[in-house]
Design a protein around this motif. Structure first.
Motif, short mmCIF file in Angstrom:
data_model
loop_
_atom_site.label_atom_id
_atom_site.label_comp_id
_atom_site.label_asym_id
_atom_site.label_seq_id
_atom_site.Cartn_x
_atom_site.Cartn_y
_atom_site.Cartn_z
N THR A 95 0.80 -1.23 0.00
CA THR A 95 0.00 0.00 0.00
C THR A 95 0.84 1.28 0.00
O THR A 95 0.28 2.36 -0.20
CB THR A 95 -0.94 0.02 1.22
N ALA A 96 2.16 1.17 0.24
CA ALA A 96 2.97 2.39 0.25
C ALA A 96 4.44 2.04 0.10
O ALA A 96 4.91 1.01 0.61
CB ALA A 96 2.77 3.18 1.55
N VAL A 97 5.17 2.89 -0.62
CA VAL A 97 6.63 2.82 -0.68
C VAL A 97 7.14 4.25 -0.56
O VAL A 97 6.75 5.13 -1.34
CB VAL A 97 7.14 2.13 -1.95
N THR A 98 7.97 4.52 0.44
CA THR A 98 8.46 5.87 0.70
C THR A 98 9.95 5.84 0.94
O THR A 98 10.51 4.84 1.38
CB THR A 98 7.76 6.47 1.95
N ALA A 103 19.64 5.40 1.77
CA ALA A 103 19.90 3.97 1.68
C ALA A 103 18.70 3.10 2.02
O ALA A 103 18.77 1.88 1.90
CB ALA A 103 21.06 3.60 2.62
N THR A 104 17.59 3.71 2.42
CA THR A 104 16.47 2.92 2.95
C THR A 104 15.13 3.40 2.41
O THR A 104 14.87 4.60 2.36
CB THR A 104 16.42 3.01 4.50
N VAL A 105 14.29 2.45 2.02
CA VAL A 105 12.90 2.76 1.70
C VAL A 105 12.00 2.09 2.74
O VAL A 105 12.36 1.06 3.33
CB VAL A 105 12.50 2.28 0.28
N GLY A 106 10.85 2.69 2.95
CA GLY A 106 9.85 2.07 3.81
C GLY A 106 8.74 1.51 2.95
O GLY A 106 8.26 2.17 2.01
N ILE A 107 8.35 0.27 3.23
CA ILE A 107 7.29 -0.39 2.46
C ILE A 107 6.22 -0.90 3.42
O ILE A 107 6.54 -1.52 4.44
CB ILE A 107 7.87 -1.55 1.62
N GLU A 108 4.96 -0.61 3.10
CA GLU A 108 3.85 -1.08 3.92
C GLU A 108 3.12 -2.21 3.19
O GLU A 108 2.83 -2.11 1.99
CB GLU A 108 2.86 0.04 4.19
N PRO A 123 4.02 -17.75 -0.58
CA PRO A 123 4.71 -16.55 -1.05
C PRO A 123 3.82 -15.71 -1.97
O PRO A 123 3.02 -16.24 -2.74
CB PRO A 123 5.91 -17.11 -1.83
N ARG A 124 3.98 -14.40 -1.88
CA ARG A 124 3.30 -13.47 -2.78
C ARG A 124 4.32 -12.42 -3.21
O ARG A 124 5.01 -11.84 -2.37
CB ARG A 124 2.10 -12.82 -2.11
N THR A 125 4.40 -12.19 -4.51
CA THR A 125 5.41 -11.29 -5.07
C THR A 125 4.81 -9.92 -5.39
O THR A 125 3.81 -9.83 -6.09
CB THR A 125 6.03 -11.90 -6.33
N HIS A 126 5.45 -8.88 -4.84
CA HIS A 126 5.02 -7.49 -5.07
C HIS A 126 6.14 -6.76 -5.82
O HIS A 126 7.25 -6.65 -5.31
CB HIS A 126 4.78 -6.77 -3.73
N VAL A 127 5.86 -6.29 -7.03
CA VAL A 127 6.84 -5.52 -7.80
C VAL A 127 6.46 -4.05 -7.73
O VAL A 127 5.38 -3.66 -8.19
CB VAL A 127 6.91 -6.00 -9.26
N LEU A 128 7.35 -3.25 -7.12
CA LEU A 128 7.06 -1.85 -6.85
C LEU A 128 7.97 -0.94 -7.67
O LEU A 128 9.14 -1.29 -7.93
CB LEU A 128 7.29 -1.55 -5.38
N PRO A 129 7.48 0.23 -8.08
CA PRO A 129 8.37 1.17 -8.76
C PRO A 129 9.37 1.77 -7.76
O PRO A 129 9.00 2.11 -6.63
CB PRO A 129 7.41 2.24 -9.28
N THR A 130 10.60 1.87 -8.16
CA THR A 130 11.60 2.50 -7.30
C THR A 130 11.34 4.01 -7.25
O THR A 130 11.14 4.64 -8.29
CB THR A 130 13.02 2.26 -7.85
N PRO A 131 11.29 4.59 -6.04
CA PRO A 131 11.10 6.05 -5.97
C PRO A 131 12.13 6.79 -6.82
O PRO A 131 13.30 6.40 -6.88
CB PRO A 131 11.28 6.34 -4.47
N GLU A 132 11.71 7.84 -7.46
CA GLU A 132 12.58 8.57 -8.39
C GLU A 132 13.87 9.02 -7.72
O GLU A 132 13.85 9.64 -6.65
CB GLU A 132 11.83 9.78 -8.95
#
Length: 290
Positions: A95-98, A103-108, A123-132
């Motif tokens: 639901t969130a990537v910040t 060096a660190t991202v937060g993922i909810e 297992p469940r795979t989530h592919v997220l866009p890397t923050p710019e």
């Protein structure tokens, strides 16, 4: 095998069997829906299963793994992939990537509201866009992952850290660490079955070659080799870093080591100690073959 299982093989098989049993037996747990509305995904894709082209292996054979998510940063740095583990009927949704820092991202990860969940570990795979602009250097990069286990209403979240890039390699004193056994060494017929370490001199006793058994991607790191007396050496293998993900094979790895001064020309024994992350250790004594 009438034979005892290899040093760590039995523990891994028991643990993997336990996980497999949980995954096969779906126990339906009743409950009341405590959330209004389903979480909204921010992932590019989300699907059940572990990707076949993943750059790391599933963590099922890692003795230190307790069901935490794992992940990696794509080679082109465009995406972050997270694999979560939990009920296949009540899967996590990203639901969130910040960006927390350079060096660190937060993922909810959140569960949707449910009336019942299967008690498996899928297992469940989530592919997220890397923050710019994030993750473009040499790293290391990590993700702080917060799992909200709130399928049946609000619950305390669980926080864990996943190493994204690069993956930690343990320090070793070995001059070389090689998969398999050297061509000039003939292994005993029961070597694989017993899983016990073996030791052989290199040419003119200028090196020591020690063979250990286990996952080919996660050999134990040699941390010290000391002279006890002219007829005995002591070798210590340390534990792997926490969170290290290993392939589920079982084979030999050869550790090539320098020889301490003072070793005699006669028969020499090697005391080998394997240390674990929980502070326990296993020790054996083996002859060094020519």
């Amino acid at each position: 095998m009438s034979v005892r299982a290899p040093r760590s093989g039995l523990r891994m098989l028991r643990r993997a069997s336990g996980i497999a049993a949980v995954a096969i037996v779906a126990v339906v747990l009743g409950g009341c829906a405590g959330l209004s509305g389903a979480p909204v995904s921010v992932a590019l894709t989300e699907q059940h299963g572990f990707p076949a082209d993943a750059p790391i292996a599933e963590p099922l054979w890692d003795e230190g793994w307790r069901g935490e998510p794992i992940g990696w940063l794509a080679d082109d740095r465009a995406t972050i992939t997270i694999v979560s583990y939990g009920s296949s009927a009540c899967p996590f949704i990203a639901t969130a990537v910040t960006v927390l820092d350079d060096a660190t991202v937060g993922i909810e990860l959140r569960q949707g509201a449910a009336y019942a969940c299967t008690d498996d570990l899928a297992p469940r795979t989530h592919v997220l866009p890397t923050p710019e602009g994030w993750g473009q250097g040499d790293g290391p990069y990590t993700a702080e992952i917060t799992r909200f286990l709130d399928a049946f209403g609000a619950a305390d979240p669980t926080l864990s850290t996943a190493e994204l890039w690069p993956w930690t390699e343990p320090a070793t004193i070995a001059v070389q660490t090689l998969r398999g056994a050297p061509d000039d060494i003939t292994l005993p017929p029961d070597a694989l079955e017993s899983g016990e370490p073996l030791a052989f001199w290199g040419p003119e006793r200028q090196s020591l070659r020690v063979i250990t058994w286990g996952s080919s991607s996660c050999p134990p790191p040699a941390t010290s080799l000391t002279l006890v007396d002219e007829a005995q050496l002591s070798l210590v293998f340390g534990p792997l870093p926490a969170g290290r993900v290993c392939t589920a094979d079982f084979g030999p790895t050869t550790h090539v080591l320098g020889v301490p001064d003072g070793v005699g020309s006669g028969a020499v024994t090697l005391a080998v100690r394997f240390e674990e992350r929980d502070g326990s250790a296993q020790q054996t004594s083996i002859p060094i073959g020519d």
